[in-house]
Design an enzyme around this catalytic site. Structure first.
Site, PDB file in Angstrom:
ATOM      1  N   HIS A 123      70.890  64.816 -20.077  1.00  0.00           N
ATOM      2  CA  HIS A 123      71.134  64.214 -18.764  1.00  0.00           C
ATOM      3  C   HIS A 123      71.942  62.936 -18.942  1.00  0.00           C
ATOM      4  O   HIS A 123      71.405  61.876 -19.258  1.00  0.00           O
ATOM      5  CB  HIS A 123      69.804  63.946 -18.063  1.00  0.00           C
ATOM      6  CG  HIS A 123      69.956  63.328 -16.707  1.00  0.00           C
ATOM      7  ND1 HIS A 123      68.985  62.530 -16.142  1.00  0.00           N
ATOM      8  CD2 HIS A 123      70.970  63.390 -15.799  1.00  0.00           C
ATOM      9  CE1 HIS A 123      69.394  62.138 -14.949  1.00  0.00           C
ATOM     10  NE2 HIS A 123      70.593  62.639 -14.722  1.00  0.00           N
ATOM     11  N   GLU A 158      69.394  61.014 -21.312  1.00  0.00           N
ATOM     12  CA  GLU A 158      68.026  61.529 -21.353  1.00  0.00           C
ATOM     13  C   GLU A 158      68.072  62.877 -22.067  1.00  0.00           C
ATOM     14  O   GLU A 158      68.747  63.803 -21.612  1.00  0.00           O
ATOM     15  CB  GLU A 158      67.488  61.745 -19.932  1.00  0.00           C
ATOM     16  CG  GLU A 158      66.661  60.636 -19.387  1.00  0.00           C
ATOM     17  CD  GLU A 158      65.951  61.034 -18.104  1.00  0.00           C
ATOM     18  OE1 GLU A 158      64.762  60.729 -17.984  1.00  0.00           O
ATOM     19  OE2 GLU A 158      66.574  61.635 -17.210  1.00  0.00           O
ATOM     20  N   ASN A 213      64.816  60.061 -12.788  1.00  0.00           N
ATOM     21  CA  ASN A 213      64.727  60.378 -11.368  1.00  0.00           C
ATOM     22  C   ASN A 213      63.307  60.397 -10.833  1.00  0.00           C
ATOM     23  O   ASN A 213      63.098  60.251  -9.626  1.00  0.00           O
ATOM     24  CB  ASN A 213      65.431  61.698 -11.084  1.00  0.00           C
ATOM     25  CG  ASN A 213      66.934  61.500 -11.038  1.00  0.00           C
ATOM     26  OD1 ASN A 213      67.413  60.534 -10.471  1.00  0.00           O
ATOM     27  ND2 ASN A 213      67.676  62.399 -11.653  1.00  0.00           N
TER      28      ASN A 213
END
Length: 295
Positions: free
Chosen positions: A138, A150, A188
Site C-alpha cells: 500500500h 504498508e 485507513n
C-alpha cells in the site's frame, strides 16, 4: 527484477515511476492506450519537476523513461515479471478477477502484490493457487514523494515473500511497515474514521469546512485538514473504504456519514470531479470552499 504495474491512474503511474527511477524495468499495463499515454505524460512531468529541483539529472530522467514500457495486454505485460503490483480501481470484484488472471499469466515464481488501501489480502490471495506469494504493498499518494509503504501480510503470505517485499521497498527509498491483514490495515483504519468524524462535524453544523480543517492543521499539526484530504483522496474512495471497515468489523462507528453518501451519489467526488468540500479550478492553487458549504 522485472516489475509489472497494473493500472495507469494516479497510484499506478506513481508506482511505475519510482520503480523505474530506482533501476527496475517496468511494464505499465492498462486496458486503455489513451490512459497509458496520459500516464507517461504525467511521469515525464513529475520527472521534469525533480530535474528542476536538482534532485534528478537529465541523464537519470532519460534512463528512467527508458526503463518504462506500456502494454494493453495483461498476458504480454506480466510475462517475465518477478513482481506484479496491482493498482486498479478499489473494487473487490475487479481486483479478484485481475488476480485470477495474474495467477494464470504471471510466472509461477512471481510475487503478486496489491496496492489496495483496505481490501483483504487474504481474500485476494484465496482466488489464486499461490496465496503464499500474494501480499499488499500500500503506497501513499503522491507515490514519488511519500515515504511509507504498508506491507500487508495475508493469512498465508510467507516470511520469505514478506522480507523480499520489505527489502524491495527499501530499495525504492521507502520506509516499509509490516502490518497484518485486517480491514483498513493501519493507515485507513485510523485515518478514515477521522475523516468521517470531520464530515459528521460539518453535517451537524458544529463548524464550517474551513474552520474544521484549520483546527486540525493548526491544533494538531496536520499538513492538510481532513476535509481537504478527503477531496484529495476522492470521496468515492473514502466511502468505499468506510464500507469495507463497516462490513468487515461490524462496528457502527465506521458507518459513513449520510452527507458523504449523498455527495458521492451526486458526483461531488473532490478534486478529481472539480468539487467536493472545496471547489477546484484548473491552473489555480487557491483553496476555495465549495459554494454549498460557504457560511
Amino acid at each position: 527484477m522485472n516489475v509489472a504495474v497494473i493500472g495507469s491512474g494516479t497510484m499506478g503511474n506513481g508506482i511505475a515511476h519510482v520503480f523505474a527511477q530506482h533501476g527496475f524495468s517496468v511494464a505499465l499495463i492498462d486496458i486503455s492506450q489513451p490512459a497509458l499515454d496520459r500516464a507517461l505524460a504525467t511521469i515525464t512531468k513529475n520527472l521534469d519537476r525533480q530535474v528542476a529541483k536538482a534532485t534528478l539529472s537529465e541523464e537519470d530522467k532519460a534512463a528512467t523513461l527508458g526503463r518504462l514500457r506500456t502494454s494493453t495486454s495483461l498476458e504480454t505485460g506480466v510475462a517475465g515479471a518477478g513482481l506484479v503490483v496491482e493498482a486498479a480501481t478499489e473494487n473487490v470484484d475487479l481486483k479478484l478477477q485481475i488476480f485470477r488472471d495474474l495467477d494464470q499469466y504471471a510466472p509461477a515464481d512471481a510475487i503478486l502484490a496489491s496496492n489496495t488501501s483496505s481490501i483483504s489480502i487474504t481474500k485476494i490471495a484465496a482466488v489464486t493457487k499461490r496465496p503464499q506469494q500474494v501480499i499488499g504493498m500500500h503506497f501513499m499518494n503522491p507515490v514519488p514523494v511519500m515515504k511509507l509503504v504498508e506491507v500487508i501480510r495475508g493469512y498465508a503470505t510467507s516470511d520469505a515473500v514478506t522480507q523480499q517485499v520489505m527489502e524491495l521497498s527499501r530499495k525504492l527509498g521507502k520506509t516499509p511497515t509490516e502490518v497484518n491483514d485486517y480491514p483498513g490495515f493501519v493507515a485507513n483504519r485510523i485515518l478514515m474514521p477521522m475523516i468521517n468524524e470531520a464530515i459528521i462535524t460539518l453535517f451537524e453544523g458544529v463548524a464550517g469546512v474551513e474552520e474544521i480543517d484549520t483546527v486540525m492543521k493548526l491544533g494538531m499539526a496536520h499538513p492538510m485538514g481532513p476535509l481537504q484530504l478527503a477531496d484529495f483522496i476522492g470521496l468515492d474512495v473514502c466511502l468505499a473504504i468506510l464500507r469495507v471497515l463497516h462490513d468487515g468489523l461490524g462496528n457502527p462507528k465506521y458507518a459513513p456519514c449520510p452527507l458523504l453518501v449523498n455527495m458521492v451519489m451526486a458526483g461531488r467526488l473532490g478534486a478529481k470531479s472539480g468539487e467536493g468540500f472545496y471547489q477546484y479550478t484548473a491552473g489555480s492553487k487557491d483553496l476555495v470552499v465549495a459554494e454549498r458549504f460557504r457560511r
